[in-house]
Motif scaffolding. Structure first.
Motif, mmCIF file in Angstrom:
data_model
loop_
_atom_site.group_PDB
_atom_site.id
_atom_site.type_symbol
_atom_site.label_atom_id
_atom_site.label_comp_id
_atom_site.label_asym_id
_atom_site.label_seq_id
_atom_site.Cartn_x
_atom_site.Cartn_y
_atom_site.Cartn_z
ATOM 1 N N ALA A 393 -20.439 45.732 122.211
ATOM 2 C CA ALA A 393 -19.829 46.495 123.493
ATOM 3 C C ALA A 393 -20.068 45.861 124.614
ATOM 4 C CB ALA A 393 -20.617 48.088 123.666
ATOM 5 N N VAL A 394 -21.067 45.219 124.985
ATOM 6 C CA VAL A 394 -21.315 44.399 126.323
ATOM 7 C C VAL A 394 -20.334 43.364 126.154
ATOM 8 C CG1 VAL A 394 -22.974 43.325 127.591
ATOM 9 C CG2 VAL A 394 -23.965 45.026 126.340
ATOM 10 N N VAL A 395 -20.130 42.479 125.251
ATOM 11 C CA VAL A 395 -19.392 41.490 125.380
ATOM 12 C C VAL A 395 -18.075 41.950 125.751
ATOM 13 C CG1 VAL A 395 -18.473 39.406 123.957
ATOM 14 C CG2 VAL A 395 -20.885 39.953 123.624
ATOM 15 N N CYS A 396 -17.422 42.926 125.040
ATOM 16 C CA CYS A 396 -16.101 43.129 125.380
ATOM 17 C C CYS A 396 -15.810 43.967 126.636
ATOM 18 C CB CYS A 396 -15.666 44.251 124.132
ATOM 19 S SG CYS A 396 -15.740 43.907 122.416
ATOM 20 N N GLY A 397 -16.584 44.692 126.957
ATOM 21 C CA GLY A 397 -16.918 45.082 128.373
ATOM 22 C C GLY A 397 -16.856 44.071 129.377
ATOM 23 N N LEU A 398 -17.773 43.057 129.357
ATOM 24 C CA LEU A 398 -17.790 42.014 130.413
ATOM 25 C C LEU A 398 -16.459 41.120 130.309
ATOM 26 C CD1 LEU A 398 -21.413 40.927 130.286
ATOM 27 C CD2 LEU A 398 -20.176 42.353 132.035
ATOM 28 N N LEU A 399 -15.999 40.788 129.234
ATOM 29 C CA LEU A 399 -14.638 40.214 129.081
ATOM 30 C C LEU A 399 -13.783 40.814 129.662
ATOM 31 C CD1 LEU A 399 -14.813 38.525 125.605
ATOM 32 C CD2 LEU A 399 -15.210 37.285 127.687
ATOM 33 N N ALA A 400 -13.467 42.021 129.606
ATOM 34 C CA ALA A 400 -12.339 42.871 130.239
ATOM 35 C C ALA A 400 -12.609 43.010 131.901
ATOM 36 C CB ALA A 400 -12.443 44.293 129.825
ATOM 37 N N ASP A 401 -14.023 42.891 132.080
ATOM 38 C CA ASP A 401 -14.644 43.020 133.652
ATOM 39 C C ASP A 401 -13.723 41.435 134.187
ATOM 40 O OD1 ASP A 401 -15.435 45.461 133.742
ATOM 41 O OD2 ASP A 401 -17.311 44.539 133.351
ATOM 42 N N LEU A 402 -14.217 40.513 133.496
ATOM 43 C CA LEU A 402 -13.665 39.044 133.784
ATOM 44 C C LEU A 402 -12.445 38.939 133.915
ATOM 45 C CD1 LEU A 402 -14.450 36.023 134.227
ATOM 46 C CD2 LEU A 402 -14.359 35.626 131.914
ATOM 47 N N ALA A 403 -11.644 39.416 132.949
ATOM 48 C CA ALA A 403 -9.930 39.285 133.133
ATOM 49 C C ALA A 403 -9.613 40.184 134.360
ATOM 50 C CB ALA A 403 -9.317 40.093 131.916
ATOM 51 N N GLY A 404 -10.363 41.383 134.695
ATOM 52 C CA GLY A 404 -9.709 42.025 136.054
ATOM 53 C C GLY A 404 -10.021 41.199 137.294
ATOM 54 N N ILE A 405 -11.198 40.490 137.180
ATOM 55 C CA ILE A 405 -11.720 39.646 138.498
ATOM 56 C C ILE A 405 -10.573 38.415 138.663
ATOM 57 C CG2 ILE A 405 -13.326 38.004 139.078
ATOM 58 C CD1 ILE A 405 -15.540 39.951 137.868
ATOM 59 N N ILE A 406 -10.421 37.755 137.346
ATOM 60 C CA ILE A 406 -9.564 36.705 137.624
ATOM 61 C C ILE A 406 -8.134 37.097 137.961
ATOM 62 C CG2 ILE A 406 -8.255 34.894 136.206
ATOM 63 C CD1 ILE A 406 -10.732 34.714 134.353
#
Length: 417
Positions: A393-406
């Motif tokens: 859950a943490v990995v998927c959530g943070l990767l989604a956040d990273l995509a949003g930031i980029i």
């Protein structure tokens, strides 16, 4: 287990950074001992203030939880939740294959996602907690996050929002010439974040996205977002509708649930009271989890660790010969997964320092609207049902956040750079 390591890391990193900062000020800058070690006073003060804030948040949620879980109980008794579950079952049976077809939880998930998309955070949280409780009933391992739980959490943490009204208000307060000019960039950034989150989680859970229902749904979502953007740009009337629609729709849902319950001979008052009691109990259960996560984040901030991270990123970007204008807005992006109020403060500070219509001010607003408070959501939602092992859950959530930031950075340069 991942949250355990992250929680420990917040405290350890904060302590090390505070010690290093104090020694640097004494040995290099010649700052007096008492003044250089004042950072520890700030860290201790932050533990008291943040733990108090955690309780206040929970206390504030009590009434909202009682209200919305009461409304949801009316919807359950009247059959509206089951109807929405049936309506969405072709999509959910593929995106959430472990949920039985037509199960009421699909209606709760839909209500939560819809509230988030409309920017109605106060309504989204209790609806999400209700959905999590229903998912826990289907969970074979009560202390471990199930696949449907993780997919649901990622949909929340990726922060899909169609109408970021609160950000418009903050921009207007800061004197922006056109407070809504970040609407399209936010919509695009949050769309990329959500799509990335769904794709990554599907890969982890081996969900086949290449079937006509999901492809039609995702393709239709892309067309719908495009039509929404076109209408918002070209129609002044549509802009006015966007401003009033969320609250009208929400009130319409409440009245619809009550009327359907009345038609189905449901004692709507008793149903509401029963659901409201569940809301009170849920609010009490999440207090320890809120205290744990908010205190660790506050200590991390007070130590100066966040400032060090920003300085390192700026140095790296500049030495690569790239434009570093976006770095000044990064505190909002880095704080958003940790604390919604902290990110909001960073956004307002960026607009105050650089101007609401500056590149940094606008980018901070896009960061604020493109993702959600990942760790807060994980702590509250998983904590409400006693989940200890979060799996991916943490990995998927943070990767989604990273995509949003980029995406937010590129979109900001495209619109305002």
């Amino acid at each position: 287990m991942v949250l355990n390591y992250i929680w420990i890391a917040f405290f350890v990193i904060a302590f090390v950074v505070a010690i290093a900062s104090a020694l640097w000020q004494i040995l290099v800058c010649g700052v007096p001992l008492t003044e250089s070690f004042s950072v520890f006073q700030s860290m201790i003060d932050s533990t008291f203030s943040s733990s108090s804030t955690a309780f206040e948040i929970s206390l504030g949620l009590t009434g909202v939880l009682a209200l919305w879980l009461g409304i949801m109980k009316i919807g359950e008794r009247g059959g509206m939740v089951n109807f929405m579950a049936w309506l969405l079952s072709p999509i959910f049976v593929r995106l959430f294959p472990d949920i039985p077809k037509g199960h009421p939880v699909t209606g709760s998930i839909f209500m939560n996602v819809a509230a988030n998309m409309l920017g109605l955070d106060n309504a989204a949280t209790p609806l999400g907690l209700k959905a999590m409780e229903q998912l826990q009933e289907l969970n074979p391992k009560k202390d471990t996050a199930s696949n449907p739980m993780i997919m649901f959490l990622v949909l929340n943490t990726s922060g899909l929002t169609l109408i970021p009204v609160s950000i418009f208000v903050y921009r207007a307060q800061q004197g922006a010439a056109q407070p809504t000019d970040i609407f399209i960039p936010i919509l695009l950034a949050t769309f990329f974040s959500t799509m990335t989150g769904v794709l990554i989680t599907s890969i982890f859970q081996r969900i086949n996205l290449f079937n006509w229902v999901l492809m039609l749904t995702l393709g239709g979502a892309c067309l719908l977002v495009s039509a929404f953007i076109w209408s918002y740009i070209n129609s002044p009337l549509f802009k006015q509708i966007v401003e009033v629609a969320p609250n009208v729709l929400l009130m319409g849902i409440i009245v619809l649930f009550i009327l359907v319950g009345l038609f189905r001979h449901v004692n709507v008052y008793d149903a509401f009271i029963e659901g409201a009691k569940d809301g009170f109990n849920t609010a009490v259960r999440i207090i320890p989890y809120l205290v744990a996560i908010l205190v660790s984040i506050a200590v991390f901030r007070a130590s100066g660790a966040m400032d060090w991270i920003i300085d390192v990123i700026r140095w790296c970007v500049e030495h690569l010969g790239l434009n570093s204008d976006f770095v000044a807005a990064l505190p909002t992006a880095l704080m958003k997964p940790l604390s919604g109020s902290g990110a909001r403060g960073m956004m307002v500070d960026a607009m105050t320092t650089y101007g609401a219509d500056s590149f940094v001010g606008r980018l901070s607003c896009i960061f604020q609207g493109s993702t959600d408070t990942t760790f807060y959501i994980l702590a509250v939602y998983f904590g409400s049902v006693g989940i200890r092992y979060t799996r991916h859950a943490v990995v998927c959530g943070l990767l989604a956040d990273l995509a949003g930031i980029i995406a937010a950075i590129f979109i900001a340069y495209m619109f305002f750079g």
